[in-house]
Write an enzyme that holds these catalytic residues in place. Structure first.
Site, PDB file in Angstrom:
ATOM      1  N   ASP A 168       0.866  -1.182   0.000  1.00  0.00           N
ATOM      2  CA  ASP A 168       0.000   0.000   0.000  1.00  0.00           C
ATOM      3  C   ASP A 168       0.905   1.235   0.000  1.00  0.00           C
ATOM      4  O   ASP A 168       2.129   1.138  -0.167  1.00  0.00           O
ATOM      5  CB  ASP A 168      -1.020  -0.040   1.148  1.00  0.00           C
ATOM      6  CG  ASP A 168      -0.402   0.187   2.528  1.00  0.00           C
ATOM      7  OD1 ASP A 168       0.835   0.337   2.617  1.00  0.00           O
ATOM      8  OD2 ASP A 168      -1.167   0.215   3.506  1.00  0.00           O
ATOM      9  N   HIS A 169       0.303   2.409   0.183  1.00  0.00           N
ATOM     10  CA  HIS A 169       1.067   3.654   0.121  1.00  0.00           C
ATOM     11  C   HIS A 169       2.213   3.695   1.137  1.00  0.00           C
ATOM     12  O   HIS A 169       3.236   4.322   0.900  1.00  0.00           O
ATOM     13  CB  HIS A 169       0.127   4.855   0.325  1.00  0.00           C
ATOM     14  CG  HIS A 169      -0.764   4.702   1.516  1.00  0.00           C
ATOM     15  ND1 HIS A 169      -1.871   3.869   1.513  1.00  0.00           N
ATOM     16  CD2 HIS A 169      -0.693   5.226   2.765  1.00  0.00           C
ATOM     17  CE1 HIS A 169      -2.452   3.920   2.700  1.00  0.00           C
ATOM     18  NE2 HIS A 169      -1.761   4.726   3.481  1.00  0.00           N
ATOM     19  N   CYS A 177       2.884  -3.316   4.065  1.00  0.00           N
ATOM     20  CA  CYS A 177       2.048  -2.162   4.423  1.00  0.00           C
ATOM     21  C   CYS A 177       2.774  -1.448   5.568  1.00  0.00           C
ATOM     22  O   CYS A 177       3.984  -1.593   5.717  1.00  0.00           O
ATOM     23  CB  CYS A 177       0.615  -2.574   4.759  1.00  0.00           C
ATOM     24  SG  CYS A 177       0.416  -3.686   6.161  1.00  0.00           S
ATOM     25  N   GLY A 178       2.060  -0.667   6.358  1.00  0.00           N
ATOM     26  CA  GLY A 178       2.730   0.049   7.433  1.00  0.00           C
ATOM     27  C   GLY A 178       3.283  -0.894   8.481  1.00  0.00           C
ATOM     28  O   GLY A 178       4.437  -0.788   8.892  1.00  0.00           O
ATOM     29  N   THR A 179       2.448  -1.831   8.908  1.00  0.00           N
ATOM     30  CA  THR A 179       2.855  -2.782   9.949  1.00  0.00           C
ATOM     31  C   THR A 179       3.023  -4.209   9.445  1.00  0.00           C
ATOM     32  O   THR A 179       3.600  -5.040  10.154  1.00  0.00           O
ATOM     33  CB  THR A 179       1.780  -2.841  11.053  1.00  0.00           C
ATOM     34  OG1 THR A 179       0.544  -3.267  10.445  1.00  0.00           O
ATOM     35  CG2 THR A 179       1.590  -1.486  11.731  1.00  0.00           C
ATOM     36  N   GLY A 180       2.436  -4.514   8.310  1.00  0.00           N
ATOM     37  CA  GLY A 180       2.379  -5.899   7.827  1.00  0.00           C
ATOM     38  C   GLY A 180       1.172  -6.644   8.357  1.00  0.00           C
ATOM     39  O   GLY A 180       0.848  -7.740   7.881  1.00  0.00           O
ATOM     40  N   GLY A 227      -2.244  -5.744   8.545  1.00  0.00           N
ATOM     41  CA  GLY A 227      -3.448  -5.756   7.706  1.00  0.00           C
ATOM     42  C   GLY A 227      -3.263  -6.633   6.482  1.00  0.00           C
ATOM     43  O   GLY A 227      -4.179  -7.382   6.093  1.00  0.00           O
ATOM     44  N   HIS A 266       8.526 -24.646   8.907  1.00  0.00           N
ATOM     45  CA  HIS A 266       7.445 -25.331   9.619  1.00  0.00           C
ATOM     46  C   HIS A 266       6.056 -25.049   9.055  1.00  0.00           C
ATOM     47  O   HIS A 266       5.159 -25.870   9.230  1.00  0.00           O
ATOM     48  CB  HIS A 266       7.467 -24.942  11.106  1.00  0.00           C
ATOM     49  CG  HIS A 266       8.594 -25.567  11.864  1.00  0.00           C
ATOM     50  ND1 HIS A 266       8.676 -25.538  13.241  1.00  0.00           N
ATOM     51  CD2 HIS A 266       9.693 -26.248  11.437  1.00  0.00           C
ATOM     52  CE1 HIS A 266       9.778 -26.176  13.637  1.00  0.00           C
ATOM     53  NE2 HIS A 266      10.415 -26.603  12.558  1.00  0.00           N
ATOM     54  N   ASN A 267       5.865 -23.877   8.468  1.00  0.00           N
ATOM     55  CA  ASN A 267       4.504 -23.489   8.061  1.00  0.00           C
ATOM     56  C   ASN A 267       4.309 -23.428   6.559  1.00  0.00           C
ATOM     57  O   ASN A 267       3.191 -23.177   6.096  1.00  0.00           O
ATOM     58  CB  ASN A 267       4.150 -22.118   8.661  1.00  0.00           C
ATOM     59  CG  ASN A 267       4.482 -22.019  10.134  1.00  0.00           C
ATOM     60  OD1 ASN A 267       5.380 -21.286  10.531  1.00  0.00           O
ATOM     61  ND2 ASN A 267       3.782 -22.781  10.957  1.00  0.00           N
ATOM     62  N   ARG A 311       6.915   0.465   8.349  1.00  0.00           N
ATOM     63  CA  ARG A 311       7.079   1.357   9.497  1.00  0.00           C
ATOM     64  C   ARG A 311       7.658   0.608  10.692  1.00  0.00           C
ATOM     65  O   ARG A 311       7.791   1.168  11.779  1.00  0.00           O
ATOM     66  CB  ARG A 311       5.732   1.991   9.859  1.00  0.00           C
ATOM     67  CG  ARG A 311       5.178   2.898   8.757  1.00  0.00           C
ATOM     68  CD  ARG A 311       3.754   3.347   9.032  1.00  0.00           C
ATOM     69  NE  ARG A 311       3.254   4.191   7.937  1.00  0.00           N
ATOM     70  CZ  ARG A 311       1.963   4.395   7.677  1.00  0.00           C
ATOM     71  NH1 ARG A 311       1.039   3.832   8.450  1.00  0.00           N
ATOM     72  NH2 ARG A 311       1.598   5.157   6.669  1.00  0.00           N
ATOM     73  N   ARG A 339       6.136 -34.091   9.824  1.00  0.00           N
ATOM     74  CA  ARG A 339       5.049 -33.775  10.771  1.00  0.00           C
ATOM     75  C   ARG A 339       4.464 -32.393  10.494  1.00  0.00           C
ATOM     76  O   ARG A 339       3.299 -32.128  10.792  1.00  0.00           O
ATOM     77  CB  ARG A 339       5.533 -33.880  12.213  1.00  0.00           C
ATOM     78  CG  ARG A 339       6.558 -32.839  12.631  1.00  0.00           C
ATOM     79  CD  ARG A 339       7.123 -33.132  14.011  1.00  0.00           C
ATOM     80  NE  ARG A 339       8.005 -32.081  14.493  1.00  0.00           N
ATOM     81  CZ  ARG A 339       9.278 -31.919  14.124  1.00  0.00           C
ATOM     82  NH1 ARG A 339       9.805 -32.754  13.245  1.00  0.00           N
ATOM     83  NH2 ARG A 339      10.008 -30.951  14.639  1.00  0.00           N
ATOM     84  N   HIS A 340       5.297 -31.514   9.914  1.00  0.00           N
ATOM     85  CA  HIS A 340       4.808 -30.162   9.620  1.00  0.00           C
ATOM     86  C   HIS A 340       3.794 -30.183   8.478  1.00  0.00           C
ATOM     87  O   HIS A 340       2.874 -29.367   8.451  1.00  0.00           O
ATOM     88  CB  HIS A 340       5.983 -29.237   9.314  1.00  0.00           C
ATOM     89  CG  HIS A 340       6.979 -29.184  10.424  1.00  0.00           C
ATOM     90  ND1 HIS A 340       6.659 -28.676  11.668  1.00  0.00           N
ATOM     91  CD2 HIS A 340       8.251 -29.620  10.500  1.00  0.00           C
ATOM     92  CE1 HIS A 340       7.715 -28.791  12.466  1.00  0.00           C
ATOM     93  NE2 HIS A 340       8.688 -29.363  11.778  1.00  0.00           N
ATOM     94  N   ARG A 380       0.416 -30.899   9.892  1.00  0.00           N
ATOM     95  CA  ARG A 380      -0.153 -29.715  10.569  1.00  0.00           C
ATOM     96  C   ARG A 380      -0.631 -28.678   9.565  1.00  0.00           C
ATOM     97  O   ARG A 380      -1.710 -28.080   9.739  1.00  0.00           O
ATOM     98  CB  ARG A 380       0.893 -29.122  11.517  1.00  0.00           C
ATOM     99  CG  ARG A 380       1.195 -30.069  12.672  1.00  0.00           C
ATOM    100  CD  ARG A 380       2.489 -29.744  13.382  1.00  0.00           C
ATOM    101  NE  ARG A 380       2.764 -30.744  14.414  1.00  0.00           N
ATOM    102  CZ  ARG A 380       3.929 -30.895  14.992  1.00  0.00           C
ATOM    103  NH1 ARG A 380       4.958 -30.124  14.652  1.00  0.00           N
ATOM    104  NH2 ARG A 380       4.103 -31.814  15.914  1.00  0.00           N
TER     105      ARG A 380
HETATM  106  C1  RB5 Z   1      -2.042   2.629   6.481  1.00  0.00           C
HETATM  107  O1  RB5 Z   1      -1.973   3.830   7.186  1.00  0.00           O
HETATM  108  C2  RB5 Z   1      -1.877   1.465   7.452  1.00  0.00           C
HETATM  109  O2  RB5 Z   1      -3.013   1.298   8.212  1.00  0.00           O
HETATM  110  C3  RB5 Z   1      -1.543   0.205   6.680  1.00  0.00           C
HETATM  111  O3  RB5 Z   1      -0.385   0.424   5.936  1.00  0.00           O
HETATM  112  C4  RB5 Z   1      -1.248  -1.057   7.497  1.00  0.00           C
HETATM  113  O4  RB5 Z   1      -0.290  -0.784   8.478  1.00  0.00           O
HETATM  114  C5  RB5 Z   1      -2.392  -1.794   8.009  1.00  0.00           C
HETATM  115  O5  RB5 Z   1      -2.259  -2.868   8.614  1.00  0.00           O
END
Ligand code: RB5
Length: 140
Positions: free
Chosen positions: A8-9, A64-67, A69, A97-98, A108, A131-132, A135
């Site tokens: 995303d942005h 994304c910002g945090t990964g 979403g 394993h996964n 971020r 075994r993995h 699962r």
């Molecule tokens: C966008 O601001 C932010 O919400 C998105 O990049 C992400 O971090 C969501 O999980």
């Protein structure tokens, strides 16, 4: 290996860094976004997830910002095993394993050097099976 990548942005700059470094010798399908204009991460996650489940790509990478979403959204698609990793140990284990087929991380959260290492390890680590596999089958 054919890799679908999307962001995303919030992830545009980090995606460009990865495309020019760790991913430069791979066969990559860039599914956007490529501007700082705000977009909704589930739309991008869906494109990359479907590229993987259709076989157009073997693996997917989402930023994304945090990964968070991206991992939530991609994981809703049947057949996707999305792993959000902020360091290389988790990215290695998500493969061993996964059998993770989509890697997510946050622009971020991790710097570019850490992101490169996370991706490098993830692309080069095989699934252990055994075994993995049982699962992972239960997840499916
Ligand atoms: C966008 O601001 C932010 O919400 C998105 O990049 C992400 O971090 C969501 O999980």
């Amino acid at each position: 290996m054919k890799i679908a990548i999307g962001c995303d942005h919030a992830g545009v700059d980090l995606k460009q860094i990865l495309l020019a470094s760790i991913l430069k010798d791979h066969d990559v399908i860039d599914m956007g976004t490529n501007s700082k204009e705000s977009v909704d991460y589930p739309d991008i996650a869906k494109l990359v997830a479907h590229a993987v489940t259709s076989g157009e790509a073997e693996r997917g990478i989402l930023i994304c910002g945090t990964g968070i979403g991206m991992a939530m959204a991609a994981g809703k698609v049947k057949g996707i095993r999305a792993a959000r990793c902020s360091e290389p140990y988790s990215s290695e284990m998500s493969r061993r394993h996964n059998d993770a087929n989509v890697l997510c991380f946050g622009a971020r959260v991790v710097g570019s050097g850490m992101a490169e290492k996370i991706v490098e390890v993830w692309l080069n680590t095989p699934f252990e099976g055994g075994r993995h596999a049982r699962r992972v089958g239960k997840i499916e």
